[in-house]
Write a protein that holds these residues in place. Structure first.
Motif, PDB file in Angstrom:
ATOM      1  N   SER A  45      73.920  62.540  74.825  1.00 34.79           N
ATOM      2  CA  SER A  45      74.024  62.446  73.368  1.00 34.79           C
ATOM      3  C   SER A  45      73.194  61.274  72.843  1.00 34.79           C
ATOM      4  O   SER A  45      72.709  60.424  73.594  1.00 34.79           O
ATOM      5  CB  SER A  45      75.487  62.276  72.956  1.00 34.79           C
ATOM      6  N   ILE A  46      73.094  61.231  71.514  1.00 31.49           N
ATOM      7  CA  ILE A  46      72.291  60.178  70.883  1.00 31.49           C
ATOM      8  C   ILE A  46      73.004  58.836  70.861  1.00 31.49           C
ATOM      9  O   ILE A  46      72.388  57.813  70.544  1.00 31.49           O
ATOM     10  CB  ILE A  46      71.938  60.585  69.438  1.00 31.49           C
ATOM     11  N   LEU A  47      74.297  58.806  71.192  1.00 34.11           N
ATOM     12  CA  LEU A  47      75.033  57.544  71.174  1.00 34.11           C
ATOM     13  C   LEU A  47      74.469  56.534  72.168  1.00 34.11           C
ATOM     14  O   LEU A  47      74.588  55.327  71.972  1.00 34.11           O
ATOM     15  CB  LEU A  47      76.516  57.789  71.474  1.00 34.11           C
ATOM     16  N   SER A  48      73.857  57.046  73.221  1.00 32.42           N
ATOM     17  CA  SER A  48      73.308  56.140  74.233  1.00 32.42           C
ATOM     18  C   SER A  48      71.981  55.520  73.813  1.00 32.42           C
ATOM     19  O   SER A  48      71.533  54.553  74.414  1.00 32.42           O
ATOM     20  CB  SER A  48      73.121  56.894  75.551  1.00 32.42           C
ATOM     21  N   SER A  49      71.367  56.060  72.757  1.00 32.43           N
ATOM     22  CA  SER A  49      70.043  55.554  72.350  1.00 32.43           C
ATOM     23  C   SER A  49      70.010  54.989  70.938  1.00 32.43           C
ATOM     24  O   SER A  49      69.102  54.226  70.606  1.00 32.43           O
ATOM     25  CB  SER A  49      68.999  56.673  72.460  1.00 32.43           C
ATOM     26  N   LEU A  50      70.993  55.336  70.101  1.00 38.40           N
ATOM     27  CA  LEU A  50      70.976  54.858  68.722  1.00 38.40           C
ATOM     28  C   LEU A  50      71.584  53.460  68.611  1.00 38.40           C
ATOM     29  O   LEU A  50      72.609  53.169  69.226  1.00 38.40           O
ATOM     30  CB  LEU A  50      71.771  55.808  67.817  1.00 38.40           C
ATOM     31  N   PRO A  51      70.966  52.588  67.818  1.00 38.26           N
ATOM     32  CA  PRO A  51      71.588  51.280  67.520  1.00 38.26           C
ATOM     33  C   PRO A  51      72.651  51.443  66.441  1.00 38.26           C
ATOM     34  O   PRO A  51      72.346  51.515  65.254  1.00 38.26           O
ATOM     35  CB  PRO A  51      70.399  50.451  67.036  1.00 38.26           C
ATOM     36  N   LEU A  52      73.912  51.520  66.844  1.00 39.13           N
ATOM     37  CA  LEU A  52      74.985  51.796  65.886  1.00 39.13           C
ATOM     38  C   LEU A  52      75.211  50.646  64.918  1.00 39.13           C
ATOM     39  O   LEU A  52      75.652  50.857  63.790  1.00 39.13           O
ATOM     40  CB  LEU A  52      76.282  52.105  66.643  1.00 39.13           C
ATOM     41  N   ASN A  53      74.949  49.426  65.358  1.00 37.44           N
ATOM     42  CA  ASN A  53      75.168  48.237  64.532  1.00 37.44           C
ATOM     43  C   ASN A  53      76.607  48.187  64.022  1.00 37.44           C
ATOM     44  O   ASN A  53      77.548  48.083  64.811  1.00 37.44           O
ATOM     45  CB  ASN A  53      74.159  48.185  63.380  1.00 37.44           C
ATOM     46  N   SER A  54      76.811  48.312  62.707  1.00 36.04           N
ATOM     47  CA  SER A  54      78.159  48.187  62.155  1.00 36.04           C
ATOM     48  C   SER A  54      78.963  49.481  62.220  1.00 36.04           C
ATOM     49  O   SER A  54      80.149  49.479  61.893  1.00 36.04           O
ATOM     50  CB  SER A  54      78.073  47.718  60.697  1.00 36.04           C
ATOM     51  N   LEU A  55      78.363  50.578  62.631  1.00 36.06           N
ATOM     52  CA  LEU A  55      79.087  51.836  62.754  1.00 36.06           C
ATOM     53  C   LEU A  55      79.937  51.848  64.022  1.00 36.06           C
ATOM     54  O   LEU A  55      79.625  51.169  65.001  1.00 36.06           O
ATOM     55  CB  LEU A  55      78.114  53.010  62.757  1.00 36.06           C
ATOM     56  N   SER A  56      81.010  52.622  63.984  1.00 37.39           N
ATOM     57  CA  SER A  56      81.967  52.621  65.085  1.00 37.39           C
ATOM     58  C   SER A  56      82.102  54.015  65.679  1.00 37.39           C
ATOM     59  O   SER A  56      82.033  55.016  64.966  1.00 37.39           O
ATOM     60  CB  SER A  56      83.338  52.134  64.603  1.00 37.39           C
ATOM     61  N   ARG A  57      82.319  54.071  66.986  1.00 40.36           N
ATOM     62  CA  ARG A  57      82.553  55.341  67.664  1.00 40.36           C
ATOM     63  C   ARG A  57      83.981  55.834  67.465  1.00 40.36           C
ATOM     64  O   ARG A  57      84.281  56.983  67.820  1.00 40.36           O
ATOM     65  CB  ARG A  57      82.299  55.196  69.165  1.00 40.36           C
ATOM     66  N   ASN A  58      84.842  54.999  66.951  1.00 39.88           N
ATOM     67  CA  ASN A  58      86.255  55.338  66.832  1.00 39.88           C
ATOM     68  C   ASN A  58      86.651  55.762  65.430  1.00 39.88           C
ATOM     69  O   ASN A  58      87.820  56.062  65.195  1.00 39.88           O
ATOM     70  CB  ASN A  58      87.118  54.137  67.262  1.00 39.88           C
ATOM     71  N   ASN A  59      85.706  55.788  64.511  1.00 40.51           N
ATOM     72  CA  ASN A  59      86.006  56.156  63.133  1.00 40.51           C
ATOM     73  C   ASN A  59      85.527  57.580  62.875  1.00 40.51           C
ATOM     74  O   ASN A  59      84.394  57.944  63.199  1.00 40.51           O
ATOM     75  CB  ASN A  59      85.329  55.175  62.155  1.00 40.51           C
ATOM     76  N   GLU A  60      86.398  58.395  62.282  1.00 41.98           N
ATOM     77  CA  GLU A  60      86.066  59.798  62.056  1.00 41.98           C
ATOM     78  C   GLU A  60      84.871  59.964  61.119  1.00 41.98           C
ATOM     79  O   GLU A  60      84.033  60.849  61.318  1.00 41.98           O
ATOM     80  CB  GLU A  60      87.286  60.528  61.473  1.00 41.98           C
ATOM     81  N   VAL A  61      84.773  59.134  60.098  1.00 40.35           N
ATOM     82  CA  VAL A  61      83.657  59.240  59.156  1.00 40.35           C
ATOM     83  C   VAL A  61      82.340  58.913  59.844  1.00 40.35           C
ATOM     84  O   VAL A  61      81.334  59.602  59.656  1.00 40.35           O
ATOM     85  CB  VAL A  61      83.888  58.310  57.947  1.00 40.35           C
TER      86      VAL A  61
END
Length: 339
Positions: free
Chosen positions: A153-169
């Motif tokens: 998935s893209i989670l391994s390559s995207l810089p999430l910064n302030s975004l969270s993997r645990n938030n539905e939005v």
């Protein structure tokens, strides 16, 4: 950018386009309801009403794009993407059904790829070879969430910064970006489809950024990070689709804060059973064909010409002098005299 009339409600951007399609750089507003007509014209199809918009110039009529990709981003008035951008006058919900119908009518035997997708609404519309190419595409929210947590998935390559993997939005927003990545990835495995003679159509609607703005606020760091991630993803997606079609594709983005009116659409699930060959794959009526007047005139004047030809030939045959005709008549006359 200023609108000369009406109210501007968004921005229409051209990210990539082939040399056969000529766009002009300027601040000309385009009516939101005419964007589907613009997509049809760039693909070489006729439209019911002329589009006097100076942003589109006359290109190469003998080389038309093999694909049109339109991505609608809700929740923002503009996105600073590379390419030409034009203000939208009267932002209304977009539907490329008329373009899809034109493709199906002219290239029904070749089964072109037609994909219309809104991940957040689980709205999927696939016709033609898209049913085979994108059969593994995640379409439901549950499928999208599980797809995000896979190794590729893209989670391994995207810089999430302030975004969270645990938030539905946040996951909804990221799942839409995953769909963009998977579309290009699946198409790259079927590159021969991008080289056939039938044009393809992709229409994607992304509302994850709008939900991020509602959840955190448009001045939040999460919204700023999501906007930048979306811009980078759109640019990458545009480059990938453009390259997959050998530089012969138009990639467009519509950024709109909110639509001026709701949209009622006919949709179809990808899980629907396959249809017979004689069934209309769109399940839509065809009240009027824009080529009707052309076909009518061809048939009318051809019938008139054939009728006149039959009358003239019949008249000349009726008044023919046997003495000046073939040997058959002369032999017949001699036989009559001998008798």
């Amino acid at each position: 950018l200023m609108c000369f009339s009406g109210v501007c409600g968004g921005e229409f951007s051209i990210l990539r386009w082939p040399q056969s399609v000529v766009f002009r750089d300027g601040a000309w507003p385009i009516p939101g309801e005419r964007i589907p007509d613009l997509a049809a014209l760039t693909m070489g199809f006729s439209v019911e009403e002329d589009l006097p918009w100076p942003g589109l110039a006359t290109g190469d009529l003998f080389h038309r794009p093999q694909a049109t990709v339109l991505v609608t981003v809700k929740g923002v008035d503009k996105l600073p993407v590379k390419g030409f951008s034009y203000p939208i006058e009267n932002a209304v919900p977009l539907s490329l059904d008329s373009v899809a119908n034109a493709i199906h009518t002219l290239f029904s035997e070749e089964m072109p790829v037609v994909l219309q997708l809104a991940p957040s609404e689980e709205r999927v519309y696939m016709v033609g070879k898209a049913n085979a190419v994108f059969e593994d595409l995640s379409v439901t929210l549950r499928q999208l969430r599980s797809r995000l947590f896979q190794d590729s998935s893209i989670l391994s390559s995207l810089p999430l910064n302030s975004l969270s993997r645990n938030n539905e939005v946040d996951l909804l927003f990221l799942s839409e970006l995953q769909v963009l990545h998977d579309i290009a990835s699946l198409l790259s495995r079927h590159k021969h489809l991008a080289k056939d003679h039938s044009p393809d159509l992709y229409s994607l609607e992304l509302s994850g950024l709008e939900e991020v703005g509602k959840r955190y606020g448009e001045d939040s760091q999460q919204f700023k990070d999501a906007s930048q991630i979306l811009i980078d993803s759109l640019q990458k997606f545009a480059d990938e689709m453009f390259n997959l079609y050998g530089g012969n594709a138009v990639v467009e983005v519509v950024a709109v804060k909110e639509f001026n009116s709701p949209l009622s659409r006919k949709t179809r699930s990808i899980l629907q059973a396959s249809q017979s060959k004689n069934e209309n794959p769109y399940n839509l009526a065809y009240p009027y064909n824009y080529n009707y007047s052309v076909i009518f005139n061809i048939v009318l004047w051809m019938m008139i010409g054939l009728a006149l030809a039959v009358i003239v030939i019949s008249y000349n045959l009726w008044n023919m002098d046997p003495g000046y005709d073939s040997i058959i008549y002369r032999m017949t006359n001699q036989k009559i005299r001998m008798d």
